[in-house]
Structures are given as C-alpha cells and as structure tokens.
Design a protein around this motif. Structure first.
Motif, mmCIF file in Angstrom:
data_model
loop_
_atom_site.group_PDB
_atom_site.id
_atom_site.type_symbol
_atom_site.label_atom_id
_atom_site.label_comp_id
_atom_site.label_asym_id
_atom_site.label_seq_id
_atom_site.Cartn_x
_atom_site.Cartn_y
_atom_site.Cartn_z
ATOM 1 N N GLN A 83 100.846 41.612 6.491
ATOM 2 C CA GLN A 83 100.591 42.909 7.361
ATOM 3 C C GLN A 83 99.063 43.047 7.470
ATOM 4 O O GLN A 83 98.715 43.589 8.772
ATOM 5 C CB GLN A 83 101.308 44.064 6.717
ATOM 6 N N GLY A 84 98.408 42.922 6.349
ATOM 7 C CA GLY A 84 96.894 43.058 6.733
ATOM 8 C C GLY A 84 96.326 42.160 7.709
ATOM 9 O O GLY A 84 95.282 42.787 8.314
ATOM 10 N N TRP A 85 96.712 41.031 7.974
ATOM 11 C CA TRP A 85 96.511 40.338 9.213
ATOM 12 C C TRP A 85 96.384 41.068 10.511
ATOM 13 O O TRP A 85 95.502 41.018 11.387
ATOM 14 C CB TRP A 85 96.767 38.897 9.270
ATOM 15 N N TRP A 86 97.557 41.690 10.514
ATOM 16 C CA TRP A 86 97.992 42.126 12.004
ATOM 17 C C TRP A 86 97.308 43.664 12.244
ATOM 18 O O TRP A 86 97.152 44.072 13.531
ATOM 19 C CB TRP A 86 99.549 42.539 11.854
ATOM 20 N N VAL A 87 97.048 44.334 11.058
ATOM 21 C CA VAL A 87 96.707 45.729 11.150
ATOM 22 C C VAL A 87 94.745 45.663 11.619
ATOM 23 O O VAL A 87 94.296 44.587 11.272
ATOM 24 C CB VAL A 87 96.783 46.868 10.195
#
Length: 126
Positions: A83-87
């Motif tokens: 998730q951290g990569w996508w946000v």
C-alpha cells in the motif's frame, strides 16, 4: 539477524545497492528478502521503516534520471508492491490511475520493473 551485521533501515545507499543488485539480476524481491539482506527479521514496524527509505531511494533515482527501484520490492502473496508504494501519488506521477491489484496493476508494475531491469542490466557494476 539483528546483530552486528545489521544495516540501519535508513541507510539509503545500502538499500539502493541491494535494489540495484536485484535489478541487475532481473528479479523483484519481497519485503522479507529486503529486510533479510539488511540483516533484519521481518516485522511490520521494520517494513514501514524501510518503506520510508525506499521513498528516499526513489527520490534520488528520479533526480539522477534513473528508473525508480522501490517497485522491485513486493508482497510475497501477490508479487505487487504494498500500500505504501501506491499512496502518495507515485503511480499517478508515473501515468497510472488504476486499481492497486488485479491484471492492470500487475501489468503496470511489470512495466516499471522492466524499466529498472533494462536500465541496470546495461550499466557496468561498480
């Protein structure tokens, strides 16, 4: 692990070197593999800490005109970044506004990984 051989999770240069080696080898690595390469056991707090370093690695890559490397770090379960990569606008900045999972996400991630693989395969090892 977690002994004198550990590398600080904030060591941008070392994390970058690990990711470049992965790119030269033409393969992604899981969060657990990255933490292991740094001498740490997997834990969610350590994963979150290394994700901050991945952001710094990518900031430096962009400044050098290189492909981003954090896309090479993926979840074991589905082979996609967490998730951290996508946000935070990263996919949008790279021209992607689709879902974080499924065929479109897989194709986008594979394309970004291929850019890193191709770039580093053409560069001589330091």
């Amino acid at each position: 692990m977690d002994d004198l051989a550990t590398v600080p999770l904030s060591d941008v240069a070392h994390v970058r070197a690990v990711l470049i080696a992965s790119a030269r080898g033409g393969r992604a690595m899981t969060y657990s593999e990255l933490l292991d390469a740094l001498g740490h056991r997997f834990s969610r707090p350590k994963m979150r800490a290394v994700c901050k370093t991945l952001d710094a690695v990518d900031d430096a890559a962009r400044a050098r005109g290189e492909p981003e490397l954090a896309v090479l770090v993926v979840r074991k379960a589905d082979g996609l970044p967490g998730q951290g990569w996508w946000v935070g606008g990263r996919p949008e900045r790279l021209g992607y506004a689709g879902p974080w999972s499924g065929p479109a996400a897989e194709a986008f991630v594979a394309e970004r990984q291929r850019l890193a693989f191709d770039h580093w395969a053409r560069r001589p090892a330091a």
